[in-house]
Design an enzyme around this catalytic site. Structure first.
Site, PDB file in Angstrom:
ATOM      1  CG  ASP A 120      81.182  86.827  99.268  1.00 54.99           C
ATOM      2  OD1 ASP A 120      80.937  85.865 100.011  1.00 54.99           O
ATOM      3  OD2 ASP A 120      81.806  87.803  99.656  1.00 54.99           O
ATOM      4  CE  LYS A 121      80.538  90.357  95.633  1.00 55.63           C
ATOM      5  NZ  LYS A 121      81.211  89.505  96.598  1.00 55.63           N
ATOM      6  CD  GLU A 442      83.507  92.310 100.018  1.00 55.93           C
ATOM      7  OE1 GLU A 442      82.329  91.945  99.950  1.00 55.93           O
ATOM      8  OE2 GLU A 442      84.404  91.609 100.517  1.00 55.93           O
ATOM      9  CB  SER A 468      84.112  92.379 103.806  1.00 61.29           C
ATOM     10  OG  SER A 468      83.861  91.081 104.288  1.00 61.29           O
TER      11      SER A 468
END
Length: 552
Positions: A120-121, A442, A468
């Protein structure tokens, strides 16, 4: 060489003494110093294999004449952080990753970098750092997880979250829930659908910063190790040719990324991260551009959660390059942009074929003529909000219903499980934005609970937080301005009618201007006073979601 600042001349003797303390030889110091940014840790399933990827990268760098030196980057697992305070610490790590990588790379005068992210990040954070440091850089991710299997059907993390909703609704027993728990996530790797991590690893290929297969070769395949070795070797070619991230991540490259995003049906988080990465590259990428591109880009893929295909199938079908080749047939991408191969994107695509038209629809037969993401505007979100259109049931593309308003994710979950959400409702979750959360959590738990109860085709969710990549249904996030900054979402009340029209990019609160002004005069915004540490600093500095939640 940048590294000559610490390796050349009598005045660098102190620095060289410290390099000798690392065990580096004089011969190694004469070669380009290549920083390997390792996101390895033992808490994120997508990162537990990165030690092997890093070792392969080191081998490739050394084979091609460089000196590989590893340093770390952090990473949060959004799935593990989901549904509790931990999710406040997900998005905020993107900027920590970018800042710390910039600091390490420049403090130690590396000549080139290989970024090894996965989840993800971590991916957008390292792309942001690559733009800032701007030395020759290549990416190689850890790869996606294989799909799970329950009752003979492929499954994934989104199915796991929805199973919880089904269990709570009495539609699934405890034994079946355990079956999902033990089989939904069977291997290491980034979760197996077109969720945020896989979206950005695929878009890294499109941006030109990763080799072919970076986004799709499964984590457990040996091809992934070979890819890492080739990435290590190729960064030395980039160094010799002096090809840098800002030569690659141009305005045209970001237009390609948005186009591919629409075709692949990527996570709505792309609309948060691509503008932030572009900002670091000096490229302006606003939400209106997304709709312009979406209007002319067909949606070619329905990977989970939008459909029943998974990353391993996309890889077998030809991967990201096969999707790009379909788009090239209609001249929808710029083929003259530079990539980390040292060749243009067009040269890279030559010879790539679509091996499975069921997984990657031919451009002549798309799932839809428009892209997977839509940006809506209206009085409820004058600066925009985002929905994954390709994961919305046809009957929910246009919807009007009464608002059920909650000031946190926790309140929403409690109401859903208490049976207080009915068919036709529009659930509004506010004070969960970048500053108001803080951290812009999320909302997978609420959306999965609703989907698990069978209401995803009858209930819409709207939030100034985000969703998400595993979310499906009429889930509309990134509402801007957010509640804590006085956005319209702060003044919605239970029972208000909200009209959603995704095909026409519209979202309206059906309340008179006079009533809204009255509410503004009598409403006190809810600013959290118990926020401390990094989150407190983040809340003060973060921009709105429509600007990519960048630190200003």
């Amino acid at each position: 060489m940048a590294s000559e600042a610490i390796t050349k001349g009598f005045h660098c003797a102190p620095q060289r003494s410290l390099l000798h303390a690392l065990g580096l030889t004089e011969e190694e110091m004469q070669r380009p110093l290549v920083g390997i940014v390792s996101s390895y840790n033992e808490i994120v399933p997508g990162h537990m294999n990165l030690d092997k990827i890093v070792d392969a990268v080191k081998t490739g760098v050394a084979m091609a004449g460089g000196t590989p030196i590893v340093f770390p980057a952090i990473a949060v697992c959004d799935g593990i952080a989901m549904g509790h305070k931990g999710m406040k610490y997900s998005l905020v790590t993107r900027d920590l990753i970018a800042d710390s990588t910039e600091a390490m790379a420049l403090a130690h005068a590396f000549d080139a970098l290989v970024m090894v992210p996965n989840c993800d990040k971590n991916v957008p954070g390292l792309l942001m750092a690559a733009a800032r440091v701007n030395v020759p850089t290549i990416f190689v991710s850890g790869g996606p997880m294989l799909a799970g299997c329950v009752d003979g059907k492929k499954t994934s993390l989104s199915s796991m979250f929805e199973a919880v909703g089904s269990y709570k609704a009495g539609k699934m027993d405890e034994e079946k829930l355990m079956d999902y728990e033990l089989n939904a996530c069977p291997t290491c790797g980034s979760c197996s659908g077109m969720y945020t991590a896989n979206s950005h690893n695929c878009l890294t290929e499109v941006l030109g910063m990763g080799l072919r297969g970076n986004g799709t070769i499964p984590a457990v395949y040996s091809k992934r190790i070979e890819l890492a070795k080739h990435a290590g070797m190729q960064v030395m070619e980039l160094y010799r040719k002096n090809i840098r991230p800002l030569d690659i991540m141009t305005e045209k490259a970001f237009q390609n990324a948005l186009t591919a995003d629409m075709a692949l049906g990527c996570s709505t988080n792309s609309m948060l991260h691509l503008p932030a990465i572009a900002h670091e590259c000096g490229v302006k990428l606003n939400l209106d551009i997304a709709n312009e591109i979406s209007a002319k880009t067909p949606n070619l893929c329905h990977l989970a959660p939008a459909g029943h295909t998974y990353m391993e199938q996309l890889d077998a079908a030809g991967g990201v390059y096969a999707v790009l080749n379909e788009l090239r047939k209609k001249n929808l991408i710029h083929t003259d942009v530079m990539t980390v191969t040292g060749k243009t994107l067009g040269e890279n695509l030559d010879g790539c074929v679509n091996r499975d038209p069921e997984v990657i629809r031919p451009v002549e037969n798309p799932y839809s003529e428009t892209g997977g993401i839509a940006v809506l505007r209206g009085n409820l979100a004058p600066d925009g909000c985002v929905v994954k259109r390709s994961a919305v049931a046809p009957e929910m593309l246009k919807h009007e219903g009464p608002a059920k308003v909650f000031d946190s994710e926790e309140e929403t979950i409690a109401a859903i499980y208490a049976g207080k959400i009915q068919a036709g409702d529009v659930v509004v979750i506010r004070y969960e934005g970048p500053a108001g959360g803080p951290g812009m959590r999320e909302m997978l738990s609420p959306t999965s609970a609703i989907a698990g109860m069978g209401l995803d085709k009858e209930v819409a969710l709207i939030t100034d937080g985000r969703f998400s990549g595993a979310t499906r249904g009429a889930s509309i996030g990134h509402v801007s301005p957010e509640a804590v900054r006085g956005g319209m979402i702060a003044y919605v009340r239970d029972g208000d009618r909200i009209a959603i029209d995704i095909p026409n990019y519209s979202i309206q609160l059906l309340v008179s201007d006079e009533e809204i002004e009255k509410r503004k005069a009598e409403t006190t915004l809810k600013i959290k006073t118990d926020v401390t540490g990094y989150l407190k600093r983040y809340a003060k500095m973060v921009s709105s979601a429509d600007k990519g939640a960048i630190i200003e």
